[in-house]
Design a protein around this motif. Structure first.
Motif, PDB file in Angstrom:
ATOM      1  N   ALA A 259      13.244  13.705  69.035  1.00 42.53           N
ATOM      2  CA  ALA A 259      14.453  12.653  68.186  1.00 42.53           C
ATOM      3  C   ALA A 259      13.841  11.569  67.588  1.00 42.53           C
ATOM      4  N   PHE A 260      12.713  10.981  68.037  1.00 43.57           N
ATOM      5  CA  PHE A 260      12.112   9.903  67.270  1.00 43.57           C
ATOM      6  C   PHE A 260      10.783   9.998  66.489  1.00 43.57           C
ATOM      7  N   GLU A 261       9.990  10.973  66.860  1.00 42.72           N
ATOM      8  CA  GLU A 261       8.708  11.435  66.386  1.00 42.72           C
ATOM      9  C   GLU A 261       9.083  12.665  64.980  1.00 42.72           C
ATOM     10  N   THR A 262       9.416  12.023  63.763  1.00 45.57           N
ATOM     11  CA  THR A 262       9.831  12.888  62.560  1.00 45.57           C
ATOM     12  C   THR A 262       8.628  13.844  62.071  1.00 45.57           C
ATOM     13  N   ARG A 263       7.339  13.641  62.490  1.00 47.50           N
ATOM     14  CA  ARG A 263       6.494  14.639  62.103  1.00 47.50           C
ATOM     15  C   ARG A 263       6.101  15.724  62.550  1.00 47.50           C
ATOM     16  N   ILE A 264       6.936  16.041  63.643  1.00 44.28           N
ATOM     17  CA  ILE A 264       7.398  17.220  64.425  1.00 44.28           C
ATOM     18  C   ILE A 264       7.811  18.204  63.480  1.00 44.28           C
ATOM     19  N   ALA A 265       7.232  19.341  63.212  1.00 48.62           N
ATOM     20  CA  ALA A 265       7.982  20.312  62.190  1.00 48.62           C
ATOM     21  C   ALA A 265       8.726  21.353  62.773  1.00 48.62           C
ATOM     22  N   ALA A 266       8.640  21.725  64.059  1.00 47.96           N
ATOM     23  CA  ALA A 266       9.386  22.698  64.626  1.00 47.96           C
ATOM     24  C   ALA A 266       9.427  22.217  66.107  1.00 47.96           C
ATOM     25  N   LEU A 267      10.478  22.626  66.903  1.00 45.31           N
ATOM     26  CA  LEU A 267      10.682  22.191  68.526  1.00 45.31           C
ATOM     27  C   LEU A 267      11.050  23.295  69.121  1.00 45.31           C
ATOM     28  N   VAL A 268      10.305  23.594  70.560  1.00 42.95           N
ATOM     29  CA  VAL A 268      10.886  24.824  71.203  1.00 42.95           C
ATOM     30  C   VAL A 268      10.976  24.038  72.541  1.00 42.95           C
ATOM     31  N   ALA A 269      12.235  24.345  73.120  1.00 46.82           N
ATOM     32  CA  ALA A 269      12.681  23.902  74.482  1.00 46.82           C
ATOM     33  C   ALA A 269      12.538  25.186  75.405  1.00 46.82           C
ATOM     34  N   MET A 270      11.931  25.114  76.496  1.00 46.88           N
ATOM     35  CA  MET A 270      11.790  26.391  77.389  1.00 46.88           C
ATOM     36  C   MET A 270      11.988  26.385  78.795  1.00 46.88           C
ATOM     37  N   PRO A 271      13.065  25.973  79.279  1.00 46.79           N
ATOM     38  CA  PRO A 271      14.318  25.916  78.594  1.00 46.79           C
ATOM     39  C   PRO A 271      14.979  24.681  78.192  1.00 46.79           C
ATOM     40  N   GLY A 272      16.080  24.709  77.520  1.00 47.29           N
ATOM     41  CA  GLY A 272      16.617  23.250  77.191  1.00 47.29           C
ATOM     42  C   GLY A 272      17.117  22.533  78.363  1.00 47.29           C
ATOM     43  N   CYS A 273      16.911  21.262  78.275  1.00 51.00           N
ATOM     44  CA  CYS A 273      17.579  20.579  79.673  1.00 51.00           C
ATOM     45  C   CYS A 273      17.911  19.235  78.805  1.00 51.00           C
ATOM     46  N   VAL A 274      19.171  18.577  79.100  1.00 49.88           N
ATOM     47  CA  VAL A 274      19.593  17.415  78.643  1.00 49.88           C
ATOM     48  C   VAL A 274      19.864  16.313  79.934  1.00 49.88           C
ATOM     49  N   GLU A 275      19.935  16.735  81.069  1.00 54.35           N
ATOM     50  CA  GLU A 275      20.375  15.821  81.952  1.00 54.35           C
ATOM     51  C   GLU A 275      19.554  16.386  83.416  1.00 54.35           C
ATOM     52  N   PRO A 276      18.261  16.222  83.507  1.00 56.27           N
ATOM     53  CA  PRO A 276      17.657  16.631  84.813  1.00 56.27           C
ATOM     54  C   PRO A 276      18.264  16.363  86.080  1.00 56.27           C
ATOM     55  N   TRP A 277      19.043  15.401  86.294  1.00 57.43           N
ATOM     56  CA  TRP A 277      19.628  14.675  87.414  1.00 57.43           C
ATOM     57  C   TRP A 277      20.599  15.580  87.978  1.00 57.43           C
ATOM     58  N   LEU A 278      21.444  16.334  87.133  1.00 56.16           N
ATOM     59  CA  LEU A 278      22.419  17.098  87.343  1.00 56.16           C
ATOM     60  C   LEU A 278      21.894  18.321  88.086  1.00 56.16           C
ATOM     61  N   GLY A 279      20.513  18.685  87.749  1.00 60.58           N
ATOM     62  CA  GLY A 279      19.941  19.833  88.465  1.00 60.58           C
ATOM     63  C   GLY A 279      19.590  19.652  90.045  1.00 60.58           C
ATOM     64  N   PHE A 280      19.963  18.569  90.862  1.00 59.92           N
ATOM     65  CA  PHE A 280      19.804  18.220  92.037  1.00 59.92           C
ATOM     66  C   PHE A 280      21.010  18.742  92.617  1.00 59.92           C
ATOM     67  N   PRO A 281      21.420  18.979  93.947  1.00 63.55           N
ATOM     68  CA  PRO A 281      22.510  19.242  94.578  1.00 63.55           C
ATOM     69  C   PRO A 281      23.573  18.074  94.472  1.00 63.55           C
ATOM     70  N   PRO A 282      24.721  18.208  94.419  1.00 62.60           N
ATOM     71  CA  PRO A 282      25.763  17.038  94.118  1.00 62.60           C
ATOM     72  C   PRO A 282      25.586  16.047  95.447  1.00 62.60           C
ATOM     73  N   GLU A 283      25.360  16.831  96.636  1.00 60.95           N
ATOM     74  CA  GLU A 283      24.930  15.875  97.937  1.00 60.95           C
ATOM     75  C   GLU A 283      23.777  14.722  97.631  1.00 60.95           C
ATOM     76  N   ILE A 284      23.019  15.237  97.062  1.00 58.68           N
ATOM     77  CA  ILE A 284      21.598  14.428  96.899  1.00 58.68           C
ATOM     78  C   ILE A 284      22.192  13.146  95.697  1.00 58.68           C
ATOM     79  N   ARG A 285      22.817  13.700  94.890  1.00 56.18           N
ATOM     80  CA  ARG A 285      23.090  12.676  93.795  1.00 56.18           C
ATOM     81  C   ARG A 285      24.052  11.577  94.284  1.00 56.18           C
ATOM     82  N   LYS A 286      25.054  11.969  95.312  1.00 56.79           N
ATOM     83  CA  LYS A 286      26.033  10.898  95.675  1.00 56.79           C
ATOM     84  C   LYS A 286      24.983   9.962  96.614  1.00 56.79           C
ATOM     85  N   ILE A 287      24.047  10.161  96.940  1.00 63.08           N
ATOM     86  CA  ILE A 287      23.146   9.114  97.702  1.00 63.08           C
ATOM     87  C   ILE A 287      23.125   7.678  96.890  1.00 63.08           C
TER      88      ILE A 287
END
Length: 464
Positions: free
Chosen positions: A298-326
């Motif tokens: 998103a900031f380094e414009t010299r990257i000519a191609a990008l592969v996300a394996m897998p894509g992720c946008v909010e890692p915190w949401l991967g935790f169980p909701p009970e953990i996040r509520k703490i």
């Protein structure tokens, strides 16, 4: 994040967080690639899917889905020479025979690594034999490293990392040609890099920067990119960033959400080389890297191609909701909930998972875990994981992007599609499936197919 409202001591919900159901969800998420690269499974139903429906028959090496996932990663690495089928299955049998525990897993795979770095029986080993024995040893040390904090010797974590790193370096030194090793400036702690080339002709070549996950080791980058790159005439750069490898286990530098500050010095270093085609630099991110690499692009414009394996946008949401509520907006309140209400009810197995999950985000948590203790500051590492969100910068990405997804994705369900939908650059989305034998996070049983998909797309995109 939604604040926790109401009586701080309305604790029954929190005090029952770690009953068998949520404990199973945590343990199911404890697979190489770890939090937030592979955060804990979002629900016990997804854990059950990983344990049975998507790993039927011979694909179930261990009944516990966390250990099974790691075992499948080792087995899948055989195609790249980073494991041996017979060695892995023999280890699996030994572990199951002894009774599956963190201790039996660590002991078995560590002993296997030790055996492979020693001289083989029979005639003296030639360089190729020593090379690939060292690569397999690095794999097996990595297997042991992942679960060592739950064993009876958590204090050996750094020593075990160093053993795997030494095996990796032996392998690299015996490659033809050997990769260029360097330390790229990054703050006060330089980034160790390994630059692999097909030959020493100096021909400018397309180059891929391979970004690892939070619990992956360098050997995983060989399986998921280096070997495939070299076979196709590409250069490949492997590196340890904050929260990874040497920077975590030795230098005690934890993850940063501003990953462009990590990748930009790497691009600077590459573009200064005459054997790099600076207009064809690609960036991939495996597991945790599926969040880090898009952030950097998103900031380094010299990257000519990008592969996300897998894509992720909010890692915190991967935790169980009970953990996040703490986690609340108030540090003292958060840590009071953690230490007074949650920790006293935490089963040992769940505690071991959380030690592993949080160590890449807190050096203090890592050092406490090595002493057999559970961290007391929940707020700091949890806030750092939450800060890894890239939702507000995805629209800045200009490079053509491939987003991979996996049937039965147990750590980031739904997030690859979210990343794809948010992209405004040229983009492709591909889901690997059980019918291909490529199910689960990062296709542990099909890394060769995984690399074929990635490099076919890169060749098409960059005209290589």
């Amino acid at each position: 994040m939604s604040p926790v409202h109401g009586d701080r001591h309305s604790g029954p919900t929190r005090r029952t967080l770690f009953t068998a159901g949520v404990g199973a969800a945590l343990l199911a998420g404890c697979a190489r690639g770890g939090a937030p690269g592979a955060p804990a499974a979002a629900s016990s139903s997804s854990a059950a899917a990983a344990a049975g429906g998507l790993t039927p028959g011979a694909m179930t090496l261990f009944k516990d889905p966390a250990y099974n996932f790691n075992g499948l990663l080792a087995l899948g690495a055989s195609g790249a020479g980073a494991a041996e089928v017979g060695e892995v299955l023999t280890a699996v049998n030994a572990i199951n025979g002894a009774g599956l525990t963190a201790q039996s897993y660590v002991k078995t795979f560590r002993s296997l690594g030790d055996r492979l770095v020693a001289a083989p029986p029979g005639a003296p080993a030639d360089s190729q034999t020593r090379r690939f024995r060292a690569l397999r040893a690095a794999q097996y040390y990595g297997q042991a490293l992942f679960f060592v904090l739950g064993s009876n010797d958590p204090g050996s974590e750094e020593q075990l990392y160093r053993a795997g790193r030494a095996a990796w370096d032996i392998f690299c030194n015996l490659c033809e040609p050997a990769p260029v090793k360097a330390n790229v400036p990054y703050g006060t702690t330089p980034l160790p890099v390994w630059f692999f080339r097909p030959d020493t002709s100096g021909t400018p070549r397309p180059t891929v920067i391979l970004t690892n996950g939070s619990d992956g080791q360098n050997v995983d980058m060989w399986t998921y990119g280096v070997a495939a790159a070299l076979e196709r005439g590409w250069n490949a750069l492997v590196y340890d960033g904050p929260g990874q490898g040497q920077l975590l286990f030795v230098d005690r530098v934890v993850f940063t959400p501003t990953w462009e500050r990590v990748v930009t010095p790497l691009v600077d270093w590459l573009t200064a080389r005459s054997d790099v085609n600076s207009s064809k630099i690609a960036l991939t991110g495996l597991s945790m890297g599926g969040d880090l690499a898009p952030r950097a692009a998103a900031f380094e414009t010299r990257i000519a191609a990008l592969v996300a394996m897998p894509g992720c946008v909010e890692p915190w949401l991967g935790f169980p909701p009970e953990i996040r509520k703490i986690l609340t907006p108030d540090e003292q309140q958060t840590n009071d909930i953690w230490n007074k209400e949650v920790v006293p009810e935490l089963p040992p197995e769940a505690a071991a998972v959380l030690k592993k999950r949080f160590e890449p985000f807190s050096a203090a948590a890592m050092l406490q875990a090595r002493q057999g203790k559970l961290f007391t500051d929940f707020y700091t590492p949890a806030s750092r994981i939450q800060a890894m969100s890239i939702t507000n910068v995805v629209g800045r990405i200009k490079a053509p992007t491939l987003v991979l997804d996996y049937e039965g994705e147990q750590f980031y369900p739904g997030q690859p599609r979210r990343l794809y939908d948010a992209l405004t650059s040229p983009k492709d989305y591909l889901k690997l499936t059980a019918a291909q034998g490529a199910q689960l996070h990062c296709s542990p049983m099909a890394p060769q197919l995984h690399c074929e998909v990635v490099f076919d797309w890169l060749d098409k995109t960059l005209g290589s």
